[in-house]
Write a protein that holds these residues in place. Structure first.
Motif, PDB file in Angstrom:
ATOM      1  N   ALA A  67       0.685  -0.815  -0.072  1.00 11.26           N
ATOM      2  CA  ALA A  67      -0.066   0.399  -0.293  1.00 11.26           C
ATOM      3  C   ALA A  67       0.713   1.102  -0.266  1.00 11.26           C
ATOM      4  O   ALA A  67       1.840   1.175   0.269  1.00 11.26           O
ATOM      5  CB  ALA A  67      -0.702  -0.026   1.192  1.00 11.26           C
ATOM      6  N   LEU A  68       0.255   2.591  -0.116  1.00  8.07           N
ATOM      7  CA  LEU A  68       1.020   3.899  -0.395  1.00  8.07           C
ATOM      8  C   LEU A  68       0.322   4.511   0.608  1.00  8.07           C
ATOM      9  O   LEU A  68      -0.593   4.772   0.933  1.00  8.07           O
ATOM     10  CB  LEU A  68       0.709   4.636  -2.381  1.00  8.07           C
ATOM     11  CG  LEU A  68       1.861   3.711  -3.715  1.00  8.07           C
ATOM     12  CD1 LEU A  68       0.858   4.740  -4.544  1.00  8.07           C
ATOM     13  CD2 LEU A  68       2.869   3.099  -2.347  1.00  8.07           C
ATOM     14  N   VAL A  69       1.680   4.703   1.049  1.00  6.59           N
ATOM     15  CA  VAL A  69       1.464   6.136   2.398  1.00  6.59           C
ATOM     16  C   VAL A  69       2.158   6.817   2.759  1.00  6.59           C
ATOM     17  O   VAL A  69       3.206   7.536   1.863  1.00  6.59           O
ATOM     18  CB  VAL A  69       0.569   5.846   4.117  1.00  6.59           C
ATOM     19  CG1 VAL A  69      -0.221   4.132   3.548  1.00  6.59           C
ATOM     20  CG2 VAL A  69       2.263   5.131   4.154  1.00  6.59           C
ATOM     21  N   PRO A  70       1.681   8.325   2.281  1.00  8.16           N
ATOM     22  CA  PRO A  70       2.116   9.308   2.603  1.00  8.16           C
ATOM     23  C   PRO A  70       3.785   9.350   3.812  1.00  8.16           C
ATOM     24  O   PRO A  70       3.701   8.209   5.147  1.00  8.16           O
ATOM     25  CB  PRO A  70       1.330  10.646   3.852  1.00  8.16           C
ATOM     26  CG  PRO A  70       0.230  10.090   3.282  1.00  8.16           C
ATOM     27  CD  PRO A  70       0.382   8.926   3.487  1.00  8.16           C
ATOM     28  N   PHE A  71       4.713   9.323   3.419  1.00  7.84           N
ATOM     29  CA  PHE A  71       5.900   9.294   4.231  1.00  7.84           C
ATOM     30  C   PHE A  71       6.032   9.662   5.902  1.00  7.84           C
ATOM     31  O   PHE A  71       6.156   9.131   6.545  1.00  7.84           O
ATOM     32  CB  PHE A  71       6.947   9.463   3.268  1.00  7.84           C
ATOM     33  CG  PHE A  71       8.324   9.049   4.154  1.00  7.84           C
ATOM     34  CD1 PHE A  71       8.623   7.747   3.820  1.00  7.84           C
ATOM     35  CD2 PHE A  71       9.189  10.378   4.783  1.00  7.84           C
ATOM     36  CE1 PHE A  71      10.201   7.449   4.777  1.00  7.84           C
ATOM     37  CE2 PHE A  71      10.631   9.976   5.544  1.00  7.84           C
ATOM     38  CZ  PHE A  71      11.207   8.193   5.495  1.00  7.84           C
ATOM     39  N   ALA A  72       5.495  10.972   5.811  1.00  4.56           N
ATOM     40  CA  ALA A  72       5.755  11.686   6.717  1.00  4.56           C
ATOM     41  C   ALA A  72       4.578  11.253   8.262  1.00  4.56           C
ATOM     42  O   ALA A  72       4.995  11.301   9.557  1.00  4.56           O
ATOM     43  CB  ALA A  72       4.732  12.972   6.647  1.00  4.56           C
ATOM     44  N   ARG A  73       3.925  10.224   7.844  1.00  3.35           N
ATOM     45  CA  ARG A  73       2.970   8.954   8.340  1.00  3.35           C
ATOM     46  C   ARG A  73       3.853   7.773   8.944  1.00  3.35           C
ATOM     47  O   ARG A  73       2.661   6.815   9.408  1.00  3.35           O
ATOM     48  CB  ARG A  73       1.619   8.730   7.990  1.00  3.35           C
ATOM     49  CG  ARG A  73       0.716  10.202   7.650  1.00  3.35           C
ATOM     50  CD  ARG A  73      -0.507  10.775   7.582  1.00  3.35           C
ATOM     51  NE  ARG A  73      -0.993  10.370   9.209  1.00  3.35           N
ATOM     52  CZ  ARG A  73      -2.012   9.828   9.679  1.00  3.35           C
ATOM     53  NH1 ARG A  73      -3.218  10.172   9.028  1.00  3.35           N
ATOM     54  NH2 ARG A  73      -2.528   9.614  11.134  1.00  3.35           N
ATOM     55  N   VAL A  74       4.558   7.638   8.463  1.00  4.79           N
ATOM     56  CA  VAL A  74       4.919   6.381   8.648  1.00  4.79           C
ATOM     57  C   VAL A  74       5.188   5.942  10.346  1.00  4.79           C
ATOM     58  O   VAL A  74       4.591   5.138  10.458  1.00  4.79           O
ATOM     59  CB  VAL A  74       6.588   6.210   8.156  1.00  4.79           C
ATOM     60  CG1 VAL A  74       7.159   4.773   8.218  1.00  4.79           C
ATOM     61  CG2 VAL A  74       6.047   6.329   6.262  1.00  4.79           C
ATOM     62  N   ASP A  75       5.397   6.909  10.558  1.00  5.63           N
ATOM     63  CA  ASP A  75       5.597   6.835  12.676  1.00  5.63           C
ATOM     64  C   ASP A  75       4.056   6.375  12.788  1.00  5.63           C
ATOM     65  O   ASP A  75       4.149   5.506  13.928  1.00  5.63           O
ATOM     66  CB  ASP A  75       6.201   7.800  13.170  1.00  5.63           C
ATOM     67  CG  ASP A  75       8.159   8.358  13.260  1.00  5.63           C
ATOM     68  OD1 ASP A  75       8.331   6.974  12.228  1.00  5.63           O
ATOM     69  OD2 ASP A  75       8.217   9.068  12.810  1.00  5.63           O
ATOM     70  N   ASP A  76       3.555   7.111  11.921  1.00  2.00           N
ATOM     71  CA  ASP A  76       1.626   6.968  13.018  1.00  2.00           C
ATOM     72  C   ASP A  76       1.242   5.337  12.331  1.00  2.00           C
ATOM     73  O   ASP A  76       1.043   4.754  13.364  1.00  2.00           O
ATOM     74  CB  ASP A  76       1.189   7.625  11.913  1.00  2.00           C
ATOM     75  CG  ASP A  76       1.343   8.921  12.637  1.00  2.00           C
ATOM     76  OD1 ASP A  76       1.805   9.507  13.211  1.00  2.00           O
ATOM     77  OD2 ASP A  76       1.128  10.233  11.810  1.00  2.00           O
TER      78      ASP A  76
END
Length: 711
Positions: A67-76
């Protein structure tokens, strides 16, 4: 023979070699990956169950689940996966490879800027009896005692890969093929599903939760002893009947280590203050949303926001108000603190960001730090939006606010009213004179907000009270030169409510007590001390304000713990029977000492004078707020300036010419909608016996419905 040309079919056959075929498959794979939507769940944390996973053919004929997610939200995503209710755990970085974005290389569709392998902390090694340990990790020696965390590594195979692509640096590709917490035999190896982990720590997460970590750090920062923290914690565990999660296994050793780290920490990282700030910024990247060092064109500016503050900004700022409290510490601190605050359910101000800078801010850097903060919030929640932005400085450029936050801007007058009131009590000895001066100033401000007040009104005020030389000298020197900008702002912008003013005044006093309490005043001239204290002790106090169990530590409360309700909220706890009218004055019975009554002059307005100690310091006290609400309920007091401006705005729209009838119709429908919403909310409050001055707004909206029919 060397000069002979190959047949065409031979050329075609050579084109489809295995290497070319693999290249075509790779291109097809990445075309399919890059065509997937970027998913950004609106929650603060999210896990695999919140995403829609796609199956794409990978290498060695395997199907990758990705899946693709914003890189800034990987920690979330990592936090959300760690907080799995069925199998609580923690994911650590097992391997990482980075490539600098500035590296000169041929761009590739499958090029990777960053590769991160996250693995469940209960693996990949297996320290259980008969388990397999990787050759590079064979130095592990099993402990003879059950101290520490025995059997932490249990061979869990759950892991996922995060790739940051050169083609889309803001997007992270998450490959999650092994999503089950099982060992190589396919059996549960930790958590509630593993029968062998019952009675051991492997049944729970390997570390405590973020909430408990913040609680422990906050209590330590404000001076609570380690023994007291552990005693209260053990009492709560016994009260609930025993251990039920990882937090219940908090150890004395962990708390003692945190206390030692806090005690040994130093805010002065370098003798040079500027160098020390730079070192702090490098080590606290997660807490910095904007940073600019001194340059020829721009001043120093640092924006601080912790993870907890970001969560509060999203929680209490969405669809609500955000206020900017400026000019704190202009006389004592090296740099001024600009506080961004939101209002919680009790309408108390919570700081959600601090901007450290010189006392002056240009339009350019204001726009930049606001844009950086807005982008940070919207990265977490794409639906986040403000309802309004409150400022307390008439010279602040409002164009960046409207451009970035796209909301209405209000102005708050609490700082000016506080200064006037404080100096009236200090420079005028006669209470009757104080009351007349305050009443006149309040009426002038009201006329200015209505659009009919001018600078000449203040000229007349100074002539009428020329005998009050001490106060007039102060007013002429300090405030009269500033009245031009304030008049312009009050005429152009709506005035914030009295409840918001009371909340900002309460926050300002809290920050003053908690920050400016050092024995050595020389530290006030170091910015690294200021930054460190804001991110540690000051946040700890405000975090504990929201903590429900803070009363368990009441014996350790100091002045810095000053919390409670704002003056406006306190006034709602005072019964109407404690308000006694005596001619032009009003007495309000003290809620702690029933034999004491506070006398109020100019009742019914925020420019009233109260005889209580809090009011003598220039603050808006609960007695003045109670009388304002009491008079409005009885129909004796005038409408607030905020409500007058609201009514005037609606009337102006209702009187639009026929060419703008759409605006007129929208104004009528808006007034009716507001009336219905307030009626529903106050109906619920009435059932609970909770009533306040908002009945005035409902009655006003009802009158507006009648006026709209007559227009």
């Amino acid at each position: 023979m060397l000069g002979m040309r190959l047949p065409t079919d031979c050329l075609i056959h050579r084109a489809f070699t295995p290497i070319a075929h693999q290249a075509c498959l790779k291109m097809a794979r990445w075309d399919e990956i890059l065509s997937l939507p970027v998913q950004n769940p609106p929650t603060l944390e999210f896990s695999a169950c919140d995403l829609v996973w796609s199956k794409v053919e990978g290498y060695r004929d395997n199907m990758d689940r990705l899946a693709l997610v914003p890189f800034a939200r990987v920690d979330d995503f990592v936090r959300g996966e760690s907080n799995n209710k069925d199998c609580p755990t923690r994911f650590h970085v097992e391997a990482r490879r980075r490539r600098s974005p500035k590296t000169d290389c041929k761009p590739k569709v499958d090029g990777i800027l960053e590769y991160i392998l996250y693995w469940c902390s209960f693996g990949p090694d297996d320290h259980r009896k008969g388990g397999v340990v990787r050759p590079s990790r064979n130095t592990y020696v099993p402990k003879k005692k059950s101290a520490g965390r025995p059997n932490t590594k249990r061979g869990c195979t759950c892991h996922f890969i995060v790739k940051r692509l050169i083609a889309e640096p803001s997007v992270a590709l998450v490959i999650y093929n092994q999503d089950k917490h099982v060992d190589k035999k396919g059996l549960p190896c930790h958590g509630p599903q593993d029968k062998k982990s019952v009675g051991t720590r492997a049944m729970y997460a390997p570390v405590i939760s973020e909430d408990l970590r913040l609680r422990v750090l906050s209590l330590l920062h404000v001076g609570i002893p380690v023994e007291t923290i552990m005693q209260r914690h053990n009492e709560s565990v016994e009260k609930q009947g025993g251990v039920s999660n990882r937090d219940d296994l908090l150890t004395h050793r962990y708390v003692r280590i945190q206390e030692r780290n806090i005690r040994r920490a130093s805010c002065e990282l370098d003798e040079d203050d500027d160098v020390s700030i730079g070192l702090w910024v490098e080590s606290h990247q997660n807490h910095v949303f904007f940073y600019e060092d001194f340059s020829d064109n721009d001043p120093f500016l640092l924006g601080i926001q912790t993870e907890w503050q970001l969560q509060q900004m999203i929680r209490f700022g969405n669809g609500r108000l955000l206020a900017l409290d400026t000019r704190f510490g202009t006389n004592k601190l090296k740099y001024t603190i600009h506080s961004l605050v939101v209002f919680n359910s009790d309408n108390k101000a919570i700081p959600v960001a601090w901007i450290i800078s010189p006392s002056f801010l240009t339009s350019g850097n204001t726009h930049r730090w606001m844009r950086a903060l807005f982008n940070r919030v919207r990265t977490k929640d794409r639906t986040w939006r403000l309802a309004g932005f409150i400022i307390d400085d008439p010279l602040l450029d409002i164009l960046p606010i409207r451009e970035v936050f796209q909301c209405s801007v209000l102005i708050c007058f609490w700082r000016v009213r506080h200064a006037w009131h404080k100096n009236l009590m200090k420079r005028c000895s006669n209470m009757e004179t104080r009351a007349k001066l305050s009443k006149t100033l309040g009426q002038i401000v009201k006329d200015v907000c209505k659009g009919c007040g001018t600078v000449e009104s203040f000229d007349k005020f100074m002539q009428d009270f020329v005998n009050c030389t001490t106060f007039m000298d102060y007013f002429k020197a300090v405030w009269y030169p500033r009245m031009g900008s304030w008049i312009t702002a009050l005429k152009a912008l709506p005035l914030a409510s009295q409840e918001s003013s009371a909340a900002l005044e309460f926050y300002h006093n809290q920050l003053k007590i908690r920050l400016l309490n050092e024995n050595d005043s020389n530290v006030y001239q170091r910015a690294d001390w200021l930054i460190n204290k804001l991110g540690t002790k000051i946040q700890a106090y405000f975090w504990l304000d929201e903590y429900e169990g803070k009363d368990d530590f009441s014996r350790y409360w100091k002045d810095e713990w000053a919390s409670g309700l704002t003056a406006w909220r306190k006034s709602r706890t005072i019964p109407n029977t404690d308000v006694v009218t005596e001619g032009e004055r009003v007495k309000v019975v003290d809620q702690h000492d029933r034999d004491l009554a506070h006398v109020i002059w100019n009742p019914g307005t925020e420019y009233a004078i109260c005889s209580c100690d809090w009011g003598k310091k220039g603050n808006l006290c609960e007695h003045v707020c109670k009388v304002i609400q009491y008079f409005r309920e009885k129909g004796l007091g005038s409408q607030s300036v905020s409500l007058l401006q609201y009514n005037q705005g609606l009337i102006n729209m209702l009187k639009c010419p026929p060419a703008n009838s759409f605006i007129r119709d929208h104004a009528v429908s808006l007034a009716i909608w507001v009336n219905e919403q307030l009626s529903a909310q106050l109906g619920k409050s009435g059932q609970n016996g909770d009533s306040d001055g908002r009945d005035e707004m409902v009655n006003s909206c009802t009158r507006m419905e009648v006026d709209s029919e007559l227009c």
